[in-house]
Write a protein that holds these residues in place. Structure first.
Motif, short mmCIF file in Angstrom:
data_model
loop_
_atom_site.label_atom_id
_atom_site.label_comp_id
_atom_site.label_asym_id
_atom_site.label_seq_id
_atom_site.Cartn_x
_atom_site.Cartn_y
_atom_site.Cartn_z
N UNK A 114 0.88 -1.17 -0.03
CA UNK A 114 -0.03 -0.06 0.17
C UNK A 114 0.88 1.28 -0.11
N UNK A 115 2.11 1.28 0.57
CA UNK A 115 3.04 2.26 0.65
C UNK A 115 3.65 2.65 -0.81
N UNK A 116 3.86 1.70 -1.50
CA UNK A 116 4.42 1.77 -2.81
C UNK A 116 3.23 2.12 -3.70
N UNK A 117 1.99 1.78 -3.49
CA UNK A 117 0.96 2.18 -4.26
C UNK A 117 0.75 3.60 -4.02
N UNK A 118 0.79 4.07 -2.96
CA UNK A 118 0.45 5.42 -2.50
C UNK A 118 1.47 6.49 -2.95
N UNK A 119 2.50 6.00 -3.24
CA UNK A 119 3.88 6.84 -3.81
C UNK A 119 3.39 6.97 -5.28
N UNK A 120 3.03 5.68 -5.84
CA UNK A 120 2.59 5.81 -7.35
C UNK A 120 1.46 6.64 -7.57
N UNK A 121 0.53 6.44 -6.94
CA UNK A 121 -0.73 7.35 -6.72
C UNK A 121 -0.54 8.78 -6.89
N UNK A 122 0.33 9.04 -5.85
CA UNK A 122 0.83 10.38 -5.77
C UNK A 122 1.24 10.92 -6.94
N UNK A 123 2.39 10.14 -7.61
CA UNK A 123 3.20 10.76 -8.60
C UNK A 123 2.31 10.85 -9.75
N UNK A 124 1.35 9.86 -10.10
CA UNK A 124 0.51 10.05 -11.05
C UNK A 124 -0.44 11.08 -11.02
N UNK A 125 -1.17 11.32 -9.79
CA UNK A 125 -1.99 12.39 -9.58
C UNK A 125 -1.28 13.70 -9.62
N UNK A 126 -0.22 13.82 -9.32
CA UNK A 126 0.75 15.17 -9.57
C UNK A 126 0.68 15.44 -10.77
#
Lengths: 435, 435
Positions: free
Chosen positions: B133-145
């Protein structure tokens, strides 16, 4: 275990949040004044400082040879850099040029309270106007920036003077005097004993008698005394300029923060006109908080067309001492709008929690959720540690009834909301919307 | 005339305004995800990099001895610094720790398009969770950004892989292989000819046959092929972890931006789990735009408790190439809400103009006024050059009728307003309010 190097600092989120609030506030006031942000390098040719800045700065320079043998330095101040940038586009830039930026600088100096080897400054400068209105605008900006932070006239004062008053007075005593050295002595006068001060003035070429009289006139703070001591054209014009600057700044609403102070000199060599320093009115912060002034010769000295300039540079570290003393340093607590808490590992729980998290974030809310596979209690503890205002509990049982639980952390009150309605149309749904 | 040193840049207001808009947007998305801003020094002990970062970084290090003989370096990346900061307060910090900052870094490398010696990066890192979930959150943040900046799935893709897939495959070929060297070879595979790539793999200890087979499986991008090539526990667990990360990130709404790509390796030695790189989907920007991944060993290696970590670091320069290519780089024009124009030098004109300027600024409006003693025409020209939306003309004649003139610059329309009513109760009074 590694430590940071001496004189630099690590800022953790609480303190950094407060610093960011201060920087944002300063920059916001600058923006309203029409100062435009620029971006500047941390590295410059060492020559830029060796030839132009005061001796003191050069002694403290972080300089080294880069991998191709260039003698470079970490920027100890911004002024030479902005001067260089003005020169590079002198023809195309509309005047007046009004620039602002906030960034770190580096000086290898003695570390003490409010003084570090890496320090942050906002620099706001106006290029291309020699009018008193430009000096007044810089003074008004600086005072407004401080009042915006919650400081009042009982907290700070700007001591304002004019370099040509000092220079003209010294010149009228004896043209052989080393004026820069004498001005540096005046700049130090409040920090050293009177004997040492007179010694420095004598080193600059004043005899003891003149030093005493010069000191007496400066201390009087009386422009009539100044004109009596040295009624030259240069001094008369400086006195008149200073008065116009003070009047114009007062019209802009900041008169109550300005004090005439002939002993204010500023340490740097390049100032040419009005100079000022900000002091704590209570004296508790004993050093100058920051300063600024007019430096009309610098652009030409780095190869440009003669271009008048005036600026100010509040430093974060000394400013934070003043804000703390006045009790207006921003809150360092961390704030979070929502924590989305998951109970159970079913796909439905995961999906609903992910959707709610995603929608709250899309709506601009600061939202965290579990990324550590934690229990209910551990998630609650974490939500509390990040100051979450509302916890949204997504669990199997509630979902069986198509509901989620909304918990207001301050009161501990909780209620349920229909899962499809959360966050729904609400921008920032809270316990009150569903109770 | 001085120039900036090679590889660093000056940003003038137009370009800087666009950069600031991009940085604000990235930081705003990070803030919504609960990343907290930290402040970090520009100078660290050179040891921190010499011992922990890859060889490439050390070769490019700006390092020197300071005035007391410390061997220091300008930070070439943030990760060792944040690792050091985590270690220093390991006990007191609530986990997961989610930190963000945007600042310059320095590497002495070949200057080319989108690559400079001084470059700005946002770094967002999560410490203290080994969960997918932590890796996923970083990926999601980067894509949302990136989507927040106006990019879509036709503009960018994240190529995602897992270091243990590469490491496990290499280990299954021959335990004598230099795994780091082989991974660096994979990282370079898209930038070099196939012959050179195979040569690098052979240097790392693979025979030609294995190199060819290894390359074939990676190119296939097929996790079944991977498991067939090396069905070890390590590889199986990496494949399963990678799949969970991709699924979890998809739940957070960013699935369409993620592509499995086994040839994605990341150049730095310290990555241990999921790694990813952002690419321009059109291929027009040919290099990786930025990357990130999991680095679970780094905190321990700088003296801390074993602490899992995952992060991402978008660089402004390569990102700006992508934003420009996609036509969503922010407008570089300078904007100004009001210019207060003075005609005549009477006290009344000065006072009214100062009051209006002061009140507009207090109301948050970007407001400039004459600080250069200019004529009507010159002031109009300047107001135009700063993109003023409304010009407020304060002149003797109007004042005789207790009026000021409000001019809308876009249309050229103008009207008068009662002097006492401007700005009055209006937050942002325009021509339309008085016409």
């Amino acid at each position: 275990m590694y430590d940071h190097v001496k004189g630099v600092r690590d800022f953790y989120p609480g303190e950094m949040g407060a610093r960011r609030a201060v920087i944002d506030s300063l920059e916001n006031v600058a923006r309203r004044y029409g100062f435009r942000e620029i971006g500047t390098p941390a590295i410059e040719s060492a020559d830029l400082y060796i030839e132009k800045s005061g001796e003191e700065i050069v002694e403290e320079l972080y300089s080294f040879e880069d991998k191709s043998g260039r003698h470079v330095a970490l920027t100890p101040e911004l002024t030479p850099t902005v001067a260089r940038m003005v020169v590079a586009k002198q023809q195309e830039l509309a005047k007046p040029i009004k620039w602002v930026s906030t960034r770190p600088f580096w000086r290898y100096e003695q570390v003490q309270q409010g003084r570090y080897r890496e320090f942050y400054q906002l620099n706001a400068d106006v290029f291309g106007s020699s009018e008193p209105a430009a000096d007044a605008e810089v003074l008004a900006f600086a005072a407004d920036a401080l009042t915006e932070l919650g400081l009042g006239s009982r907290d700070f004062e700007f001591r304002v003077s004019h370099r040509d008053i000092l220079g003209g007075m010294l010149e009228s005593i004896d043209t052989d005097i080393d004026v820069q050295a004498a001005i540096r002595a005046v700049d130090k006068s409040e920090k050293v004993e009177q004997g040492e001060y007179y010694g420095l003035l004598e080193d600059a070429g004043l005899d003891r008698e003149s030093a005493r009289e010069f000191d007496r006139v400066l201390s009087s703070g009386d422009l009539e005394e100044v004109l009596e001591f040295a009624g030259t054209e240069r001094v008369e014009s400086a006195v008149s300029n200073l008065q116009t600057v003070l009047d114009t700044a007062s019209r802009l609403g900041v008169g109550e923060y300005l004090t005439l102070s002939l002993e204010t000199a500023r340490g740097l060599d390049y100032y040419t006109g009005v100079v000022f320093e900000c002091f704590d009115s209570t004296g508790e912060v004993s050093r100058s908080v920051f300063g600024g002034g007019r430096y009309d010769g610098l652009i030409e000295s780095v190869g440009g067309q003669p271009t008048p300039a005036v600026g100010v540079a509040p430093g974060l570290a000394p400013l934070s001492l003043l804000l703390e003393r006045a009790g207006v340093w921003p809150d360092e607590a961390i704030a979070t709008d929502y924590y989305v808490l998951r109970v159970g590992e079913s796909d439905r729980v995961e999906e609903v929690a992910a959707r709610i998290t995603r929608e709250l974030r899309s709506g601009g809310q600061v939202t965290e959720t579990d990324i550590s596979g934690r229990s209910f209690g551990a998630q609650m503890g974490y939500a509390d540690s990040i100051g979450a205002e509302t916890v949204v509990i997504v669990g199997e049982q509630d979902l069986a009834n198509e509901q989620v639980t909304i918990k207001e952390m301050a009161s501990g009150d909780q209620t349920t909301a229909p899962v499809e309605a959360f966050p729904g149309e609400h921008d920032r749904p809270t316990y009150d919307d569903f109770a």
